[in-house]
Scaffold this motif. Structure first.
Motif, mmCIF file in Angstrom:
data_model
loop_
_atom_site.group_PDB
_atom_site.id
_atom_site.type_symbol
_atom_site.label_atom_id
_atom_site.label_comp_id
_atom_site.label_asym_id
_atom_site.label_seq_id
_atom_site.Cartn_x
_atom_site.Cartn_y
_atom_site.Cartn_z
ATOM 1 N N ARG A 91 76.306 27.427 23.677
ATOM 2 C CA ARG A 91 75.443 28.275 24.507
ATOM 3 C C ARG A 91 74.966 27.521 25.743
ATOM 4 N NH1 ARG A 91 74.465 32.560 27.180
ATOM 5 N NH2 ARG A 91 72.279 33.214 27.273
ATOM 6 N N MET A 102 68.245 28.534 29.983
ATOM 7 C CA MET A 102 67.954 29.254 28.744
ATOM 8 C C MET A 102 66.527 29.776 28.793
ATOM 9 S SD MET A 102 68.202 27.946 24.755
ATOM 10 C CE MET A 102 69.997 27.934 24.761
ATOM 11 N N GLU A 106 64.848 32.581 23.798
ATOM 12 C CA GLU A 106 66.085 32.173 23.135
ATOM 13 C C GLU A 106 65.955 30.755 22.584
ATOM 14 O OE1 GLU A 106 70.925 32.211 23.903
ATOM 15 O OE2 GLU A 106 69.567 32.227 25.635
ATOM 16 N N GLN A 109 64.117 30.767 19.344
ATOM 17 C CA GLN A 109 64.940 31.242 18.229
ATOM 18 C C GLN A 109 65.821 30.126 17.686
ATOM 19 O OE1 GLN A 109 67.129 34.609 19.732
ATOM 20 N NE2 GLN A 109 65.405 36.014 19.581
ATOM 21 N N TYR A 110 66.466 29.402 18.584
ATOM 22 C CA TYR A 110 67.334 28.304 18.153
ATOM 23 C C TYR A 110 66.533 27.187 17.486
ATOM 24 C CZ TYR A 110 71.600 29.973 20.475
ATOM 25 O OH TYR A 110 72.719 30.683 20.849
#
Length: 234
Positions: A91, A102, A106, A109-110
């Protein structure tokens, strides 16, 4: 059809792989308990249940086994997060190619996925011997530490730095983010490095399904509060 000689060679190779694996797994525990000097070749061989001559045969000696055990340990830990790490790096590569950043959402979340996976791993019995080995190397670093740090610790910390940088909207290479990342990592590592104190404080005897669920919620909360004060002020 396989010739008898080929079949014999294959069996010998398979037995050799098993012997090598036994030595590597046992060595992590023995070196962690006794250190390099205290871990005699007899202790190492007995713990693995193999012949004493297997150590020089497969590793050239105790030092070779020590380094191989460190690399094996890094590989084991890496296997627990390898798929997730690969997805995150892919990603980041996509975003870099686009010249994009990013989003904080997001990144959260990672980071939550990583921390939830690691905190469960850290309270497992499996990670007990790993911790002894790594803590010894933290106190008195050797080539083994350099292998563990280079193969798994540094890549994971640098990935966490980039995620935390995205969350806090700051440069991942800055001293501020480096410190925030180290503090964050420490808040997760405590579940292994201070395992006894954690269990005593929480009044837990084991980490069953209920306890693991609590830890995963806690891990998500650790990520959720990152930058929360800054967000309220903006």
């Amino acid at each position: 059809m396989m010739k008898d000689s080929d079949h014999t060679a294959q069996l010998r190779a398979e037995r050799g792989d098993v012997t090598r694996e036994k030595l590597l797994n046992s060595a992590i525990d023995v070196f962690g308990r006794y250190g390099f000097d205290g871990a005699t070749t007899r202790k190492l061989a007995d713990a693995a249940g193999v012949n004493l001559q297997a150590i020089p045969y497969y590793f050239g000696g105790k030092e070779g086994l020590f380094i191989a055990a460190a690399e094996h340990l890094a590989s084991i830990i890496g296997s627990h997060v390898g798929d997730l790490r690969g997805a995150i790096l892919t990603r980041f590569a996509e975003l870099d190619a686009q010249g994009a950043q990013m989003t904080a959402a997001e990144a959260r979340q990672y980071l939550t996925q990583i921390v939830q996976r690691m905190v469960v791993l850290f309270v497992s019995e499996e990670s007990e011997s790993w911790a002894r080995f790594i803590i010894r190397e933290q106190m008195e670093p050797t080539e083994a530490f350099r292998r563990i740090y280079g193969n798994i610790m540094r890549p994971m910390i640098e990935m966490a730095r980039r995620l935390i940088g995205a969350i806090l909207k700051d440069d991942p290479a800055s001293e501020h983010i480096r410190l925030r990342t180290l503090s964050f990592v420490g808040s997760v590592l405590v579940f292994r490095t201070a395992h006894a104190a954690v269990y005593a404080q929480l009044e837990w005897e084991t980490a069953g399904p209920r306890e693991l669920e609590i830890l995963q919620r806690h891990a998500a909360e650790l990520v959720a509060v990152l930058g929360a004060e800054k967000d309220r002020q903006s």
